[in-house]
Design a protein around this motif. Structure first.
Motif, PDB file in Angstrom:
ATOM      1  N   PRO A 137       5.581   3.094   6.455  1.00 35.65           N
ATOM      2  CA  PRO A 137       6.578   2.101   6.010  1.00 35.65           C
ATOM      3  C   PRO A 137       7.973   2.707   5.827  1.00 35.65           C
ATOM      4  CG  PRO A 137       4.536   1.848   4.775  1.00 35.65           C
ATOM      5  CD  PRO A 137       4.422   3.135   5.541  1.00 35.65           C
ATOM      6  N   ARG A 138       8.032   3.947   5.344  1.00 31.37           N
ATOM      7  CA  ARG A 138       9.330   4.594   5.169  1.00 31.37           C
ATOM      8  C   ARG A 138      10.006   4.814   6.523  1.00 31.37           C
ATOM      9  NH1 ARG A 138       8.568   9.537   1.841  1.00 31.37           N
ATOM     10  NH2 ARG A 138       8.788   8.084   0.090  1.00 31.37           N
ATOM     11  N   ALA A 139       9.212   5.244   7.515  1.00 33.14           N
ATOM     12  CA  ALA A 139       9.773   5.444   8.849  1.00 33.14           C
ATOM     13  C   ALA A 139      10.267   4.124   9.428  1.00 33.14           C
ATOM     14  CB  ALA A 139       8.724   6.071   9.767  1.00 33.14           C
ATOM     15  N   MET A 140       9.491   3.058   9.242  1.00 31.17           N
ATOM     16  CA  MET A 140       9.928   1.748   9.703  1.00 31.17           C
ATOM     17  C   MET A 140      11.270   1.374   9.078  1.00 31.17           C
ATOM     18  SD  MET A 140       8.977  -1.194  11.358  1.00 31.17           S
ATOM     19  CE  MET A 140       7.205  -1.490  11.299  1.00 31.17           C
ATOM     20  N   THR A 141      11.376   1.568   7.769  1.00 33.24           N
ATOM     21  CA  THR A 141      12.606   1.237   7.051  1.00 33.24           C
ATOM     22  C   THR A 141      13.787   2.044   7.574  1.00 33.24           C
ATOM     23  OG1 THR A 141      11.334   0.720   5.062  1.00 33.24           O
ATOM     24  CG2 THR A 141      13.674   1.148   4.772  1.00 33.24           C
ATOM     25  N   ALA A 197       5.503  -0.954  -2.984  1.00 38.37           N
ATOM     26  CA  ALA A 197       6.892  -1.295  -2.691  1.00 38.37           C
ATOM     27  C   ALA A 197       7.624  -0.052  -2.212  1.00 38.37           C
ATOM     28  CB  ALA A 197       7.572  -1.865  -3.921  1.00 38.37           C
ATOM     29  N   ILE A 198       8.372  -0.210  -1.159  1.00 43.06           N
ATOM     30  CA  ILE A 198       9.170   0.893  -0.628  1.00 43.06           C
ATOM     31  C   ILE A 198      10.618   0.654  -1.014  1.00 43.06           C
ATOM     32  CG2 ILE A 198       9.807   2.141   1.448  1.00 43.06           C
ATOM     33  CD1 ILE A 198       6.863   2.256   0.796  1.00 43.06           C
ATOM     34  N   ALA A 199      11.145   1.473  -1.896  1.00 40.75           N
ATOM     35  CA  ALA A 199      12.532   1.300  -2.340  1.00 40.75           C
ATOM     36  C   ALA A 199      13.479   1.614  -1.198  1.00 40.75           C
ATOM     37  CB  ALA A 199      12.806   2.206  -3.532  1.00 40.75           C
ATOM     38  N   GLN A 200      14.494   0.791  -1.056  1.00 35.72           N
ATOM     39  CA  GLN A 200      15.459   0.971   0.014  1.00 35.72           C
ATOM     40  C   GLN A 200      16.566   1.914  -0.422  1.00 35.72           C
ATOM     41  OE1 GLN A 200      14.676  -0.477   2.881  1.00 35.72           O
ATOM     42  NE2 GLN A 200      12.894  -1.101   1.730  1.00 35.72           N
ATOM     43  N   SER A 201      17.029   2.705   0.512  1.00 32.87           N
ATOM     44  CA  SER A 201      18.213   3.525   0.287  1.00 32.87           C
ATOM     45  C   SER A 201      19.408   2.830   0.911  1.00 32.87           C
ATOM     46  CB  SER A 201      18.012   4.916   0.902  1.00 32.87           C
ATOM     47  OG  SER A 201      17.717   4.806   2.267  1.00 32.87           O
ATOM     48  N   ASP A 202      20.598   3.408   0.770  1.00 34.04           N
ATOM     49  CA  ASP A 202      21.797   2.780   1.320  1.00 34.04           C
ATOM     50  C   ASP A 202      21.682   2.697   2.832  1.00 34.04           C
ATOM     51  OD1 ASP A 202      22.835   2.613  -1.183  1.00 34.04           O
ATOM     52  OD2 ASP A 202      23.968   4.500  -1.029  1.00 34.04           O
ATOM     53  N   GLY A 203      22.218   1.636   3.390  1.00 31.83           N
ATOM     54  CA  GLY A 203      22.192   1.480   4.836  1.00 31.83           C
ATOM     55  C   GLY A 203      22.025   0.028   5.211  1.00 31.83           C
ATOM     56  N   ASP A 204      22.102  -0.261   6.516  1.00 31.34           N
ATOM     57  CA  ASP A 204      22.033  -1.623   7.010  1.00 31.34           C
ATOM     58  C   ASP A 204      20.630  -1.947   7.477  1.00 31.34           C
ATOM     59  OD1 ASP A 204      22.583  -4.111   8.011  1.00 31.34           O
ATOM     60  OD2 ASP A 204      23.277  -3.329   9.949  1.00 31.34           O
ATOM     61  N   PHE A 205      20.060  -2.996   6.961  1.00 26.70           N
ATOM     62  CA  PHE A 205      18.743  -3.474   7.372  1.00 26.70           C
ATOM     63  C   PHE A 205      18.914  -4.904   7.867  1.00 26.70           C
ATOM     64  CE2 PHE A 205      14.348  -4.941   5.726  1.00 26.70           C
ATOM     65  CZ  PHE A 205      13.786  -4.755   6.949  1.00 26.70           C
ATOM     66  N   SER A 206      20.002  -5.100   8.626  1.00 30.16           N
ATOM     67  CA  SER A 206      20.318  -6.415   9.154  1.00 30.16           C
ATOM     68  C   SER A 206      20.354  -7.448   8.038  1.00 30.16           C
ATOM     69  CB  SER A 206      19.297  -6.812  10.230  1.00 30.16           C
ATOM     70  OG  SER A 206      19.694  -7.956  10.925  1.00 30.16           O
TER      71      SER A 206
END
Length: 313
Positions: A115-119, A2-11
């Motif tokens: 995956p982190r770069a994709m995110t 699992a790649i934890a999300q940071s703040d920001g817009d992911f649509s």
């Protein structure tokens, strides 16, 4: 994984953890290939598609219990195998798929960073469909990462795999790449009847035509060997393959050259390379006639539009 999300817009989709899986394609794997898959499965959900024709070997019994092992019983080609693997990851609820050849041995840096770069990219470009590493073939490039490719006006542009920022590109090889599965059905699967060569190129062109983005990640490297032992001509190394593989190489190149939606810059590059390859096969590979005849057969079938596996022609 699992790649934890940071703040920001992911649509509107960044508020959940992304699930990442891997697809590995087997074809008569040796012990190193099996060991690589087992090591990979310790770090990420893994699906193995086995394209080996039915034999007395049961590779599934030598794989980690957590691996989803899906034998084909025949060589279905790389496109069909990857499509089957991605379909399985979609069933498992994965959001991203890392694609690997059987001899790939990705390190933790690649498994984490792609995956982190994709995110990260999705925050600025919500239509990114694919990211990939810079690949290194010690035999061909002396350890220097191969540049990424863009389709310029009438010629291919080589973008050096350098810097701390993702590089907008038009083509990435499938091995080692990370697919955004949110868009898999919109873009469509890999073209099954191409079987092996240029499968990734056709998919990338299709994705770009449908408005999606591809990015090379220059700070992530993967060692990848193109073909067998290179042939050296006047001090330059050229990748070599089996005669059968050369059939697919020429057939699919011709098939794509004849399509209107393939960029002319790629077509012109291939039209220059094809006669050079034929000369190299005729002079430096053994048995010469076998390599040349299979390449010529591939050209003929490409013109006729005969695709699929060679034995089913």
């Amino acid at each position: 994984m699992a790649i934890a999300q940071s703040d920001g817009d992911f649509s509107a989709h960044v508020n959940v953890n992304l699930r990442v899986g891997a697809v590995v394609v087997f074809y008569h794997p040796d012990e190193t290939c099996i060991r690589n898959a087992n090591e990979l499965a310790k770090r990420i959900r893994c699906v193995v598609i086995d394209n080996t024709e039915r034999t007395a070997h049961d590779f599934g019994k030598r794989l980690e219990a957590g691996i989803d092992y899906l034998p084909s019983g025949k060589n279905e080609g790389i496109a069909t195998a990857l499509n089957r693997g991605v379909a399985r990851l979609l069933q498992l609820g994965c959001d991203m798929a890392l694609l690997f050849d059987q001899d790939s041995a990705p390190d933790d840096h690649l498994l984490t960073e792609l995956p982190r770069a994709m995110t990260d990219i999705l925050r600025a470009d919500p239509r990114v469909a694919l990211v990939g590493p810079a690949y290194v073939d010690e035999r061909l490039g002396g350890g220097v990462p191969t540049p990424f490719v863009r389709f310029g006006l009438g010629r291919l542009l080589r973008v050096p795999a350098l810097g701390p920022a993702p590089l907008d590109t038009d083509f990435l090889i499938s091995s080692g790449s990370c697919v955004n599965l949110r868009f898999w059905r919109q873009i469509g699967p890999l073209q099954d009847d191409l079987f092996i060569d240029f499968v990734d190129l056709e998919w990338c062109v299709r994705a770009k035509r449908r408005g999606f983005s591809l990015y090379g990640i220059p700070w992530v490297h993967m060692r990848h060997s193109l073909g067998g032992e290179p042939v050296r001509v006047f001090g330059r190394a050229y990748p070599s393959h089996s005669a059968t593989r050369h059939y697919y190489l020429f057939r699919n190149a011709v098939s794509l050259i004849l399509r209107r939606d393939i960029p002319w810059s790629w077509k012109s590059s291939e039209l220059v390379k094809m006669p050079v390859r034929l000369v190299i096969y005729a002079l430096f590979l053994r048995p010469r006639w076998r390599h040349v005849s299979m390449a010529v057969a591939g050209i003929a079938d490409g013109v006729r539009g005969r695709l699929g596996p060679l034995r089913a022609r």
